[in-house]
Design an enzyme around this catalytic site. Structure first.
Site, short mmCIF file in Angstrom:
data_model
loop_
_atom_site.label_atom_id
_atom_site.label_comp_id
_atom_site.label_asym_id
_atom_site.label_seq_id
_atom_site.Cartn_x
_atom_site.Cartn_y
_atom_site.Cartn_z
N HIS A 125 -33.51 -64.47 42.86
CA HIS A 125 -32.85 -65.75 43.12
C HIS A 125 -33.89 -66.83 43.38
O HIS A 125 -33.81 -67.57 44.35
CB HIS A 125 -31.93 -65.61 44.34
CG HIS A 125 -30.83 -64.61 44.13
ND1 HIS A 125 -30.11 -64.07 45.17
CD2 HIS A 125 -30.32 -64.08 43.00
CE1 HIS A 125 -29.22 -63.23 44.68
NE2 HIS A 125 -29.32 -63.22 43.38
C1 FAD Z 1 -31.87 -58.65 36.82
C2 FAD Z 1 -31.12 -59.79 37.45
C3 FAD Z 1 -30.00 -59.51 38.23
C4 FAD Z 1 -29.30 -60.55 38.82
N1 FAD Z 1 -28.14 -60.26 39.48
C5 FAD Z 1 -27.34 -61.28 39.88
C6 FAD Z 1 -26.04 -61.04 40.38
O1 FAD Z 1 -25.57 -59.89 40.44
N2 FAD Z 1 -25.29 -62.10 40.77
C7 FAD Z 1 -25.75 -63.37 40.70
O2 FAD Z 1 -25.04 -64.29 41.09
N3 FAD Z 1 -26.98 -63.63 40.22
C8 FAD Z 1 -27.76 -62.62 39.78
N4 FAD Z 1 -28.96 -62.90 39.21
C9 FAD Z 1 -29.39 -64.30 39.12
C10 FAD Z 1 -28.59 -65.12 38.11
O3 FAD Z 1 -28.31 -64.37 36.95
C11 FAD Z 1 -29.39 -66.37 37.77
O4 FAD Z 1 -29.62 -67.07 38.96
C12 FAD Z 1 -28.69 -67.30 36.79
O5 FAD Z 1 -28.46 -66.67 35.56
C13 FAD Z 1 -29.53 -68.54 36.60
O6 FAD Z 1 -28.95 -69.37 35.65
P1 FAD Z 1 -29.75 -70.55 34.96
O7 FAD Z 1 -28.79 -71.31 34.14
O8 FAD Z 1 -30.53 -71.27 36.01
O9 FAD Z 1 -30.83 -69.91 34.00
P2 FAD Z 1 -31.06 -68.52 33.29
O10 FAD Z 1 -29.91 -67.62 33.42
O11 FAD Z 1 -32.37 -68.07 33.76
O12 FAD Z 1 -31.18 -68.91 31.75
C14 FAD Z 1 -32.25 -69.61 31.22
C15 FAD Z 1 -32.21 -69.47 29.70
O13 FAD Z 1 -33.22 -70.30 29.12
C16 FAD Z 1 -33.86 -69.60 28.08
N5 FAD Z 1 -35.20 -70.17 27.92
C17 FAD Z 1 -36.21 -70.12 28.81
N6 FAD Z 1 -37.30 -70.75 28.34
C18 FAD Z 1 -36.95 -71.20 27.12
C19 FAD Z 1 -37.65 -71.92 26.11
N7 FAD Z 1 -38.91 -72.33 26.32
N8 FAD Z 1 -37.02 -72.22 24.95
C20 FAD Z 1 -35.74 -71.82 24.75
N9 FAD Z 1 -35.03 -71.14 25.66
C21 FAD Z 1 -35.63 -70.84 26.83
C22 FAD Z 1 -33.88 -68.18 28.55
O14 FAD Z 1 -34.06 -67.29 27.47
C23 FAD Z 1 -32.51 -68.06 29.20
O15 FAD Z 1 -31.54 -67.69 28.27
C24 FAD Z 1 -29.72 -61.88 38.64
C25 FAD Z 1 -30.84 -62.16 37.88
C26 FAD Z 1 -31.54 -61.14 37.27
C27 FAD Z 1 -32.73 -61.45 36.43
#
Ligand code: FAD
Ligand code: NAG
Ligand code: NAG
Length: 623
Positions: free
Chosen positions: A557
């Site tokens: 997180h």
């Molecule tokens: C293993 C794991 C388990 C988790 N378990 C939970 C849970 O049970 N419950 C919960 O609430 N949260 C959980 N989390 C956290 C939660 O999934 C994340 O906080 C959430 O997905 C964050 O969302 P976001 O939109 O900030 O970015 P992210 O989900 O991180 O998405 C970012 C996206 O941007 C893309 N990207 C990155 N750099 C580039 C680039 N240069 N060019 C193009 N694309 C790019 C990536 O490929 C990704 O698809 C977990 C996380 C992980 C890793």
């Protein structure tokens, strides 16, 4: 049937100590390989054909990253057919295997993960392999919501009120609650209806399958005085069965929630396998105007008439900004990156650490048995109909939000600890997957868990919700393909607040364990000491302080790496409208803007941030 787990145990017990974990490694690799094979499926039946790369180069908005925030934003912005949006995602489209909740943990060991590791530091992880933590992050359409554990939490009202009080108008609980209601399609049995949403994009459900131990745990918590609550409703403090981002026992991720509905819109281009390497910013006017990205090893450039939006997540948004010349001046200069705007990008990184080695043993087979589960054909058929053990979200079953007696927050309803109850422990899968997830060295694993292979054990992993320690992110080089350097810096705060909070959490767990429901089933703490901590009396404060510094995990997180805050805040990267300070036409919309670690798992806030940002942007342009 009973003989097979026994044989497996004998084989593992005979070989594992000698192979220094190679046997686990091998078994884990086989599991990852089997999942990798399923990646063929999107090639055969693709919803997002990569060949449909757009011919045009000009868009109103370019969104980088399709995680929960980026997907919600892309969907909402393109509700208006006159707004042209390009969504760039570095990963591919997920296969159907990710739908099966029980495989959650194993997805960390596939190409849906960037496979980052943390940097070695002296304060913690002395018992982790090479002293480093797994630092997973989704590299797939839908982002980390595709590989996460599907735990659904919104956070505490006070979290959002604190964001607003830090100089971010529009982010108080009152402001954000309508977005949670809007995004949810909530079908949970213990539900405070006035607070919940129905018919939204994100499915939230109970987990259909429950182990025998979870009912006992929930009862014991209520006996200990924890109210039985809808922790996403009127009151977060208390105990509850876990709520999950699933529908009918299958994972519900950002691609399903937001992109599937929007993908055939003419004004939205969704492009997978396209990695942004630089945001193009005019250095004279400090105005973002486009994105450089790579698709099939070839460089492409696209232009944004209105804005470029980084939704690359809390690890990659800071990376991308720094690669583009927005970041700490000395750091960028040292790497030879021309500085466009000096900002504290990546200087702070908070995380939620968790400890996987506090366990309880019972006499009856109430916990998950991986072998009998794997051998039961009903589980394979059942999961297709949303039933059976394979609908369990990686074994996570219940959650308790606690305000310990060392919390100094004036709000009596603001938890400082989360207790996440799992229907098994690191012995359940014989060290194949979860040992690696929680960064346990083979030597330590064998000492603690070999004696537990035939025992009934469950764990409750505590989370320090508001750590005082924080780490940072740096670039290793100006090469966009080089992984950034992640410094978690756990347990570095001078007052040792985080270690003390862990100990308070363990004491609360022991109190819950002493309740009549638990005592009736003979539940007792597993008292095999963590190697390296034997010199301390087991269960003393000193013992636990040693144990948490030896083995530690993350719930991934990470926040505050592009912190939201007003102009005068020396730590702020974006303002309350998520605009990068000092750069025009550039926003960050993802969990990296969260200023302080909230009492939640981050997927809920990530969706809400995407929804809220869409309205901010729509209002800004009158679209
Ligand atoms: C293993 C794991 C388990 C988790 N378990 C939970 C849970 O049970 N419950 C919960 O609430 N949260 C959980 N989390 C956290 C939660 O999934 C994340 O906080 C959430 O997905 C964050 O969302 P976001 O939109 O900030 O970015 P992210 O989900 O991180 O998405 C970012 C996206 O941007 C893309 N990207 C990155 N750099 C580039 C680039 N240069 N060019 C193009 N694309 C790019 C990536 O490929 C990704 O698809 C977990 C996380 C992980 C890793
Ligand atoms: C908090 O509770 C623990 C036991 O649960 C107790 O040992 C400790 O003294 C208490 N601390 C304070 C400050 O009340
Ligand atoms: C950082 O770069 C150095 C030198 O190129 C390399 O040896 C090292 O492995 C890199 N670190 C990471 C974490 O990739």
């Amino acid at each position: 049937m009973k003989i097979i787990p026994f044989l497996l145990f004998i084989i593992l017990a005979a070989f594992a100590p000698k192979t220094e974990g190679n046997l686990y490694q091998l078994a884990g690799d086989v599991v990852s390989f089997l999942i990798e094979i399923t990646r063929i499926q999107p090639y055969l039946l693709s919803l997002y054909p990569a060949k449909n790369r757009p011919k045009e180069e000009h868009f109103d908005f370019i969104i980088i990253g399709s995680g929960p925030s980026g997907s919600a934003l892309a969907n909402r912005l393109t509700e208006n057919p006159n707004v042209k949006v390009l969504l760039l995602e570095s990963g591919e489209e997920p296969s159907l295997i990710v739908d099966i909740p029980i495989v959650a943990g194993a997805l960390e060991f596939t190409s849906y993960n960037y496979n980052y590791k943390s940097q070695r530091q002296p304060n913690f992880c002395t018992g982790c392999p090479n002293g480093v933590l797994q630092w997973p992050h989704g590299n797939v359409l839908g982002g980390s919501s595709v590989i996460n554990y599907m735990i659904y939490v919104r956070g505490n009202p006070a979290d959002y009120d604190k964001w607003a009080a830090l100089g971010n108008p529009g982010w108080s609980y009152e402001d954000i609650l309508p977005y949670f209601k809007k995004l949810e399609d909530s079908r949970v049995s213990r539900s405070d209806e006035a607070y919940r949403g129905k018919g939204g994009n994100v499915a939230v459900s109970d987990v259909p399958w429950r182990s025998g131990i979870v009912d006992v745990y929930v009862n014991a918590c209520t006996e200990a005085g924890h109210e039985y609550v809808d922790y996403n409703g009127r009151r977060q403090l208390g105990v509850s069965y876990i709520q999950s981002t699933t529908r009918n026992g299958a994972r519900w991720h950002a691609e399903k929630a937001y992109l599937r509905q929007a993908r055939s819109r003419k004004n939205l281009k969704i492009q997978v396998k396209s990695r942004a390497t630089k945001i193009l910013i005019d250095p004279r006017t400090k105005t973002a105007y486009g994105v450089e990205y790579y698709y099939e090893k070839k460089r492409h450039v696209v232009y944004a008439k209105k804005e470029v939006i980084s939704s690359a997540g809390s690890l990659n948004s800071p990376q991308l900004l720094m690669l583009s010349g927005v970041g700490p001046k000395d750091h960028l200069e040292e790497l030879g990156i021309p500085v466009i705007q000096d900002l504290p990008v990546g200087k702070k990184m908070y995380d939620h650490a968790t400890f996987p080695l506090i366990m309880f043993q019972v006499d009856k087979p109430l916990v998950i048995n991986a072998v009998t589960a794997a051998l039961n054909p009903f589980n394979y058929i059942g999961v297709l109909f949303g039933k059976g053990l394979f609908t369990s979200i990686g074994g996570v079953e219940a959650i308790t939000y606690v305000k310990t007696n060392i919390s100094t927050d004036p709000d009596p309803l603001y938890p400082d600890v989360e207790l996440l109850m799992v229907g098994g422990a690191l012995n359940t899968d014989f060290g194949i997957i979860f040992r690696k997830i929680f960064n346990v060295k083979p030597e330590i694993y064998n000492k603690i868990f070999l004696p537990l292979f035939t025992k009934y054990v469950y764990m409750v992993t505590p989370v320090v919700l508001h750590p005082k320690s924080f780490g940072w992110i740096k670039l290793n080089s100006s090469n966009p393909w080089d992984a950034p350097l992640f410094y978690p810096n756990y347990f570095s705060d001078p007052e040792d607040h985080d270690v003390k909070t862990f100990i308070a959490a363990f004491r609360e767990l022991e109190r819950i364990n002493s309740m009549p429901s638990m005592q009736k089933i003979g539940s007792r703490i597993v008292s095999i000491p963590v190697p390296g901590c034997e010199s301390h009396r087991f269960d003393s404060d000193e013992y636990w302080a040693c144990a948490v510094r030896t083995v530690i995990g993350s719930y991934y997180h990470q926040v505050a790496t592009c912190k939201m805050g007003p102009e005068g805040d020396p730590e702020a990267v974006v303002d309350h409208k998520l605009r990068v300070h000092g750069v025009k036409k550039l926003r960050v919309v993802d969990t990296s803007v969260i200023p302080i670690p909230p009492a939640t798992h981050n997927v809920g806030p990530a969706y809400a941030i995407g929804e809220k940002a869409a309205d901010i942007i729509k209002n800004c342009y009158g679209i």
